[in-house]
Write an enzyme that holds these catalytic residues in place. Structure first.
Site, PDB file in Angstrom:
ATOM      1  N   MET A  13       0.830  -1.216   0.000  1.00 29.58           N
ATOM      2  CA  MET A  13       0.000   0.000   0.000  1.00 29.58           C
ATOM      3  C   MET A  13       0.861   1.262   0.000  1.00 29.58           C
ATOM      4  O   MET A  13       0.524   2.245  -0.651  1.00 29.58           O
ATOM      5  CB  MET A  13      -0.942   0.004   1.216  1.00 29.58           C
ATOM      6  CG  MET A  13      -2.193  -0.812   1.055  1.00 29.58           C
ATOM      7  SD  MET A  13      -3.138  -0.441  -0.426  1.00 29.58           S
ATOM      8  CE  MET A  13      -3.469   1.298  -0.242  1.00 29.58           C
ATOM      9  N   MET A 112     -10.814   2.312   3.447  1.00 26.01           N
ATOM     10  CA  MET A 112     -10.795   3.674   2.930  1.00 26.01           C
ATOM     11  C   MET A 112     -11.559   3.808   1.610  1.00 26.01           C
ATOM     12  O   MET A 112     -11.524   4.858   0.995  1.00 26.01           O
ATOM     13  CB  MET A 112      -9.340   4.120   2.712  1.00 26.01           C
ATOM     14  CG  MET A 112      -8.543   4.230   3.983  1.00 26.01           C
ATOM     15  SD  MET A 112      -8.937   5.749   4.864  1.00 26.01           S
ATOM     16  CE  MET A 112      -7.936   5.538   6.341  1.00 26.01           C
ATOM     17  N   HIS A 142      -9.408 -12.454   0.550  1.00 26.57           N
ATOM     18  CA  HIS A 142      -8.213 -11.631   0.336  1.00 26.57           C
ATOM     19  C   HIS A 142      -7.056 -12.500  -0.158  1.00 26.57           C
ATOM     20  O   HIS A 142      -7.097 -13.721  -0.064  1.00 26.57           O
ATOM     21  CB  HIS A 142      -7.792 -10.927   1.640  1.00 26.57           C
ATOM     22  CG  HIS A 142      -8.633  -9.722   1.963  1.00 26.57           C
ATOM     23  ND1 HIS A 142      -9.785  -9.807   2.702  1.00 26.57           N
ATOM     24  CD2 HIS A 142      -8.481  -8.412   1.631  1.00 26.57           C
ATOM     25  CE1 HIS A 142     -10.325  -8.599   2.818  1.00 26.57           C
ATOM     26  NE2 HIS A 142      -9.559  -7.733   2.176  1.00 26.57           N
ATOM     27  N   HIS A 143      -5.999 -11.824  -0.592  1.00 27.23           N
ATOM     28  CA  HIS A 143      -4.781 -12.459  -1.083  1.00 27.23           C
ATOM     29  C   HIS A 143      -4.092 -13.294   0.012  1.00 27.23           C
ATOM     30  O   HIS A 143      -4.365 -13.117   1.205  1.00 27.23           O
ATOM     31  CB  HIS A 143      -3.814 -11.378  -1.591  1.00 27.23           C
ATOM     32  CG  HIS A 143      -3.564 -10.299  -0.579  1.00 27.23           C
ATOM     33  ND1 HIS A 143      -2.590 -10.396   0.395  1.00 27.23           N
ATOM     34  CD2 HIS A 143      -4.193  -9.115  -0.368  1.00 27.23           C
ATOM     35  CE1 HIS A 143      -2.612  -9.312   1.139  1.00 27.23           C
ATOM     36  NE2 HIS A 143      -3.574  -8.511   0.714  1.00 27.23           N
ATOM     37  N   LYS A 146      -2.116 -11.747   3.314  1.00 29.57           N
ATOM     38  CA  LYS A 146      -2.774 -10.969   4.389  1.00 29.57           C
ATOM     39  C   LYS A 146      -2.536 -11.629   5.746  1.00 29.57           C
ATOM     40  O   LYS A 146      -2.664 -12.845   5.888  1.00 29.57           O
ATOM     41  CB  LYS A 146      -4.277 -10.841   4.105  1.00 29.57           C
ATOM     42  CG  LYS A 146      -4.978  -9.912   5.093  1.00 29.57           C
ATOM     43  CD  LYS A 146      -6.334  -9.485   4.581  1.00 29.57           C
ATOM     44  CE  LYS A 146      -7.091  -8.654   5.608  1.00 29.57           C
ATOM     45  NZ  LYS A 146      -6.412  -7.398   5.947  1.00 29.57           N
TER      46      LYS A 146
HETATM   47  N1  LIG Z   1      -7.833   0.701   5.685  1.00 26.48           N
HETATM   48  C1  LIG Z   1      -7.762   0.254   4.423  1.00 26.48           C
HETATM   49  O1  LIG Z   1      -8.545   0.644   3.531  1.00 26.48           O
HETATM   50  C2  LIG Z   1      -6.688  -0.740   4.060  1.00 26.48           C
HETATM   51  C3  LIG Z   1      -6.515  -1.152   2.717  1.00 26.48           C
HETATM   52  C4  LIG Z   1      -5.456  -2.010   2.407  1.00 26.48           C
HETATM   53  C5  LIG Z   1      -4.605  -2.455   3.423  1.00 26.48           C
HETATM   54  N2  LIG Z   1      -4.828  -2.058   4.711  1.00 26.48           N
HETATM   55  C6  LIG Z   1      -3.947  -2.465   5.804  1.00 26.48           C
HETATM   56  O2  LIG Z   1      -2.721  -1.746   5.699  1.00 26.48           O
HETATM   57  C7  LIG Z   1      -1.668  -2.536   6.266  1.00 26.48           C
HETATM   58  C8  LIG Z   1      -0.529  -2.677   5.256  1.00 26.48           C
HETATM   59  O3  LIG Z   1      -0.997  -3.383   4.141  1.00 26.48           O
HETATM   60  P1  LIG Z   1       0.021  -3.814   2.963  1.00 26.48           P
HETATM   61  O4  LIG Z   1      -0.783  -4.678   2.047  1.00 26.48           O
HETATM   62  O5  LIG Z   1       0.714  -2.641   2.412  1.00 26.48           O
HETATM   63  O6  LIG Z   1       1.034  -4.727   3.786  1.00 26.48           O
HETATM   64  P2  LIG Z   1       2.582  -4.991   3.528  1.00 26.48           P
HETATM   65  O7  LIG Z   1       2.939  -6.154   4.394  1.00 26.48           O
HETATM   66  O8  LIG Z   1       2.860  -5.077   2.063  1.00 26.48           O
HETATM   67  O9  LIG Z   1       3.294  -3.668   4.068  1.00 26.48           O
HETATM   68  C9  LIG Z   1       3.461  -3.369   5.423  1.00 26.48           C
HETATM   69  C10 LIG Z   1       4.712  -2.529   5.563  1.00 26.48           C
HETATM   70  O10 LIG Z   1       4.809  -2.104   6.933  1.00 26.48           O
HETATM   71  C11 LIG Z   1       6.138  -2.309   7.364  1.00 26.48           C
HETATM   72  N3  LIG Z   1       6.157  -2.480   8.822  1.00 26.48           N
HETATM   73  C12 LIG Z   1       5.933  -3.606   9.544  1.00 26.48           C
HETATM   74  N4  LIG Z   1       6.039  -3.364  10.849  1.00 26.48           N
HETATM   75  C13 LIG Z   1       6.322  -2.040  10.960  1.00 26.48           C
HETATM   76  C14 LIG Z   1       6.546  -1.190  12.068  1.00 26.48           C
HETATM   77  N5  LIG Z   1       6.509  -1.637  13.342  1.00 26.48           N
HETATM   78  N6  LIG Z   1       6.843   0.121  11.840  1.00 26.48           N
HETATM   79  C15 LIG Z   1       6.886   0.595  10.545  1.00 26.48           C
HETATM   80  N7  LIG Z   1       6.681  -0.175   9.451  1.00 26.48           N
HETATM   81  C16 LIG Z   1       6.399  -1.480   9.663  1.00 26.48           C
HETATM   82  C17 LIG Z   1       6.633  -3.529   6.614  1.00 26.48           C
HETATM   83  O11 LIG Z   1       8.057  -3.574   6.555  1.00 26.48           O
HETATM   84  C18 LIG Z   1       5.994  -3.316   5.236  1.00 26.48           C
HETATM   85  O12 LIG Z   1       6.843  -2.576   4.379  1.00 26.48           O
HETATM   86  C19 LIG Z   1      -2.318  -3.857   6.678  1.00 26.48           C
HETATM   87  O13 LIG Z   1      -2.688  -3.773   8.042  1.00 26.48           O
HETATM   88  C20 LIG Z   1      -3.548  -3.933   5.798  1.00 26.48           C
HETATM   89  O14 LIG Z   1      -4.553  -4.774   6.299  1.00 26.48           O
HETATM   90  C21 LIG Z   1      -5.848  -1.210   5.044  1.00 26.48           C
END
Ligand SMILES: NC(=O)c1ccc[n+]([C@@H]2O[C@H](COP(=O)([O-])OP(=O)(O)OC[C@H]3O[C@@H](n4cnc5c(N)ncnc54)[C@H](O)[C@@H]3O)[C@@H](O)[C@H]2O)c1
Length: 249
Positions: A13, A112, A142-143, A146
């Site tokens: 994201m 969002m 989901h993929h 997740k």
């Molecule tokens: N609210 C929404 O609409 C929405 C939509 C999509 C994804 N999400 C959520 O967003 C989050 C990220 O999703 P993603 O698909 O990009 O996942 P992802 O695993 O690809 O990315 C997560 C990133 O966060 C980093 N990270 C992990 N722990 C951390 C920490 N303590 N401090 C800082 N960075 C850290 C990781 O290194 C990674 O680069 C998930 O919780 C997902 O469920 C929310």
């Protein structure tokens, strides 16, 4: 010009947000926060908000629940508005978010996308019209990468439906039980596979008829656009906790 830091900058994201912002004139990404500090663009990525070289106008967070304490303490001390999109917080963490929002503006939504927020209000309406005669089941897909299940959105849908005098209990797993389905429950089911971006279906199953409300996300951009709009909205707000309800109303 809105100066943005992306927390989770190296995640899926984080990169989608960066790409969306790169094509917009009135936004600039000035930094990233991530446990992986390798940068892929002209901004620095640091491990903790305290190491940010500049104070941003707003932080957009798509990372991991472990980042929450760091983000909240930085946001409170620098009075930097925070868009929290990470899912999987526990109840204690949600309470911390609510408390911090009395000191700094916070936008918090586990989904969002505008379409999902419409699905929330349609599901709520359907539940109130259909009443006890219909069993409610939520199926989310989901993929396979997740981490959390069920999805934050599935829980948001259940909570929206459940906002009534007669609360439902949530049933996540029926495999170890033998017995008929009680009518005071919402079944919540998670499917994980491949590269599915995100699907949520709410089924209202009655006698000889089924109503199904469904949202399919075909790309992660819908979430990115929603959180960029949330960031632009949030920087104009007083301290407080904001959700998609305020953004779309
Ligand atoms: N609210 C929404 O609409 C929405 C939509 C999509 C994804 N999400 C959520 O967003 C989050 C990220 O999703 P993603 O698909 O990009 O996942 P992802 O695993 O690809 O990315 C997560 C990133 O966060 C980093 N990270 C992990 N722990 C951390 C920490 N303590 N401090 C800082 N960075 C850290 C990781 O290194 C990674 O680069 C998930 O919780 C997902 O469920 C929310």
């Amino acid at each position: 010009m809105l100066r943005i830091v992306i927390c989770g900058a190296n995640g899926k994201m984080g990169k989608v947000i960066y790409n969306c912002l790169a094509s917009r004139d009135n936004f600039e990404v000035i930094g990233g926060i991530d446990i992986d500090t390798n940068s892929y663009a002209d901004f620095q990525i640091v491990k903790s908000a305290n190491e940010l070289p500049e104070t941003p106008d707003v932080i957009i967070d798509y990372s991991h629940p472990n980042s929450l304490n760091d983000l909240l303490s930085y946001a409170k001390s620098m009075h930097t508005p925070l868009v929290l999109a990470t899912t999987g917080y526990d109840n204690e963490q949600i309470a911390f978010v609510k408390k911090a929002s009395s000191i700094v503006p916070i936008f918090f939504s586990w989904n969002m996308s505008l379409g999902i927020n419409l699905l929330l209000s349609l599901s709520k309406k359907a539940a109130s019209v259909l009443g006890d005669d219909f069993d409610i089941e939520i199926v989310e897909k989901h993929h396979n990468q997740k981490l959390d299940a069920p999805s934050g959105t599935a829980l948001m849908l259940a909570d929206a439906i459940n906002d009534t005098d007669k609360p439902y209990r949530y049933e996540y797993d029926r495999h170890s039980k033998r017995g008929k389905r009680p009518n005071n429950e919402i079944g919540i089911h998670s499917v994980r596979g491949g590269t599915i971006v995100g699907e949520h279906e709410v089924l209202f199953a009655g006698r000889d008829e089924i109503i199904s409300l469904k949202h399919i996300a075909n790309s992660k951009e819908i979430f990115a656009v929603g959180s960029i709009n949330a960031a632009a909205f949030l920087v104009k707000q007083e301290n407080g906790l904001y959700t998609m309800d305020e953004l779309v109303s």
